[in-house]
Scaffold this active site. Sequence first.
Site, mmCIF file in Angstrom:
data_model
loop_
_atom_site.group_PDB
_atom_site.id
_atom_site.type_symbol
_atom_site.label_atom_id
_atom_site.label_comp_id
_atom_site.label_asym_id
_atom_site.label_seq_id
_atom_site.Cartn_x
_atom_site.Cartn_y
_atom_site.Cartn_z
ATOM 1 N N ASP A 64 0.844 -1.192 0.000
ATOM 2 C CA ASP A 64 0.000 0.000 0.000
ATOM 3 C C ASP A 64 0.882 1.244 0.000
ATOM 4 O O ASP A 64 2.050 1.203 0.429
ATOM 5 C CB ASP A 64 -0.922 0.016 1.219
ATOM 6 C CG ASP A 64 -2.125 0.913 1.022
ATOM 7 O OD1 ASP A 64 -3.149 0.418 0.498
ATOM 8 O OD2 ASP A 64 -2.052 2.111 1.372
ATOM 9 N N ASP A 105 4.834 3.706 -3.878
ATOM 10 C CA ASP A 105 4.050 3.977 -5.080
ATOM 11 C C ASP A 105 4.318 2.885 -6.105
ATOM 12 O O ASP A 105 5.414 2.802 -6.668
ATOM 13 C CB ASP A 105 4.442 5.346 -5.637
ATOM 14 C CG ASP A 105 3.643 5.754 -6.865
ATOM 15 O OD1 ASP A 105 2.931 4.888 -7.440
ATOM 16 O OD2 ASP A 105 3.745 6.922 -7.267
ATOM 17 N N ASN A 147 -5.046 -4.580 -7.106
ATOM 18 C CA ASN A 147 -6.256 -3.913 -6.627
ATOM 19 C C ASN A 147 -6.097 -2.403 -6.481
ATOM 20 O O ASN A 147 -7.084 -1.672 -6.541
ATOM 21 C CB ASN A 147 -6.662 -4.516 -5.278
ATOM 22 C CG ASN A 147 -7.769 -3.743 -4.619
ATOM 23 O OD1 ASN A 147 -8.931 -3.826 -5.010
ATOM 24 N ND2 ASN A 147 -7.411 -2.944 -3.613
ATOM 25 N N TYR A 189 -10.435 7.680 -15.842
ATOM 26 C CA TYR A 189 -10.689 6.453 -15.077
ATOM 27 C C TYR A 189 -11.284 5.381 -15.986
ATOM 28 O O TYR A 189 -10.876 4.207 -15.928
ATOM 29 C CB TYR A 189 -11.649 6.763 -13.928
ATOM 30 C CG TYR A 189 -11.894 5.615 -12.985
ATOM 31 C CD1 TYR A 189 -11.043 5.370 -11.913
ATOM 32 C CD2 TYR A 189 -12.991 4.775 -13.150
ATOM 33 C CE1 TYR A 189 -11.275 4.325 -11.029
ATOM 34 C CE2 TYR A 189 -13.230 3.729 -12.269
ATOM 35 C CZ TYR A 189 -12.375 3.507 -11.210
ATOM 36 O OH TYR A 189 -12.602 2.469 -10.341
ATOM 37 N N LYS A 241 -9.567 1.695 -16.803
ATOM 38 C CA LYS A 241 -10.187 0.423 -16.459
ATOM 39 C C LYS A 241 -10.486 -0.422 -17.700
ATOM 40 O O LYS A 241 -10.421 -1.651 -17.644
ATOM 41 C CB LYS A 241 -11.452 0.663 -15.638
ATOM 42 C CG LYS A 241 -11.164 1.245 -14.251
ATOM 43 C CD LYS A 241 -10.251 0.348 -13.432
ATOM 44 C CE LYS A 241 -10.074 0.840 -12.014
ATOM 45 N NZ LYS A 241 -9.218 -0.070 -11.190
ATOM 46 N N THR A 298 -16.196 2.009 -0.057
ATOM 47 C CA THR A 298 -14.766 1.995 0.254
ATOM 48 C C THR A 298 -14.253 3.424 0.241
ATOM 49 O O THR A 298 -14.951 4.363 -0.116
ATOM 50 C CB THR A 298 -13.965 1.187 -0.786
ATOM 51 O OG1 THR A 298 -13.977 1.903 -2.038
ATOM 52 C CG2 THR A 298 -14.535 -0.200 -0.982
#
Length: 261
Positions: free
Chosen positions: A40, A69, A96, A162, A166, A197
């Site tokens: 993370d 990163d 993820n 985005y 994706k 989330t």
Amino acid sequence: MSLTTSLAGRRALVTGAGSGIGRATALLLARQGVQVVVADLDAQRAETVAKEIHQIEDGGATVLTCVGDLSDQAVVDRAVATAVDGFGGLDILVNNAGVYDMMSAAGDVSDAEWERIIRINLTAPFLMTRAALPHLLASGRGAIVNTTSEAGLRGSAAGTAYTVSKHGLVGLTRSTAVMYRDKGLRVNAVAPGGVATNLVTEMKVDPAALGPGTVSGYAKLNAGRLGEADEVAAAIVFLASDAGSNINGVVLPVDNGWAAV
């Protein structure tokens, strides 16, 4: 082959594991007896999840952390090395980690927004995949699960950057699945809809960059309850397990039927 979801003894690297879907996935894998690397950007979140994993079965779960990163090749190499050196190999990669855009239409996307979203949401999973591949292939039962999005299946679920990132991750999933399907590696993805989330609750939207009806359209398509991170994690763990042994190159919506609209 026993077609069960048992993953005991396997070794996993989960990115974006400090919160949300990544955290839920890391915890569920650990409960299955998997050794987990929690990767993370946020050191405090990573350590918090590691402590939660340590508490599973009276401290019997094995966990390591890697902070940085993951769009940086050096951090990617360090994350993979953490798993390989710490656990002796790697069986599961969960790509993820991701960030949201500002719902900007193509004509309003700045260079900085575009480069940040593509770098984190698409380039980082590619770098992780490339670095992990030799070890996943060596395991003989390697599995990659990518977290894409409803935005990877349609054009109306997010802003331009985005959405493109994706869609690109869907392409990476399918291409890698085909290229390595005869070498003992499976590659699949989940496509969550709205999930409660940090990615949703911390989302920043630039009203000036929105096309007419963008937000209202998003809300209308996403009518109904938000999903839970645990629900997406369950799908990820299934795809990584032997129960999904003949599932390869699939993008599985986990969205309460949004993809059916």
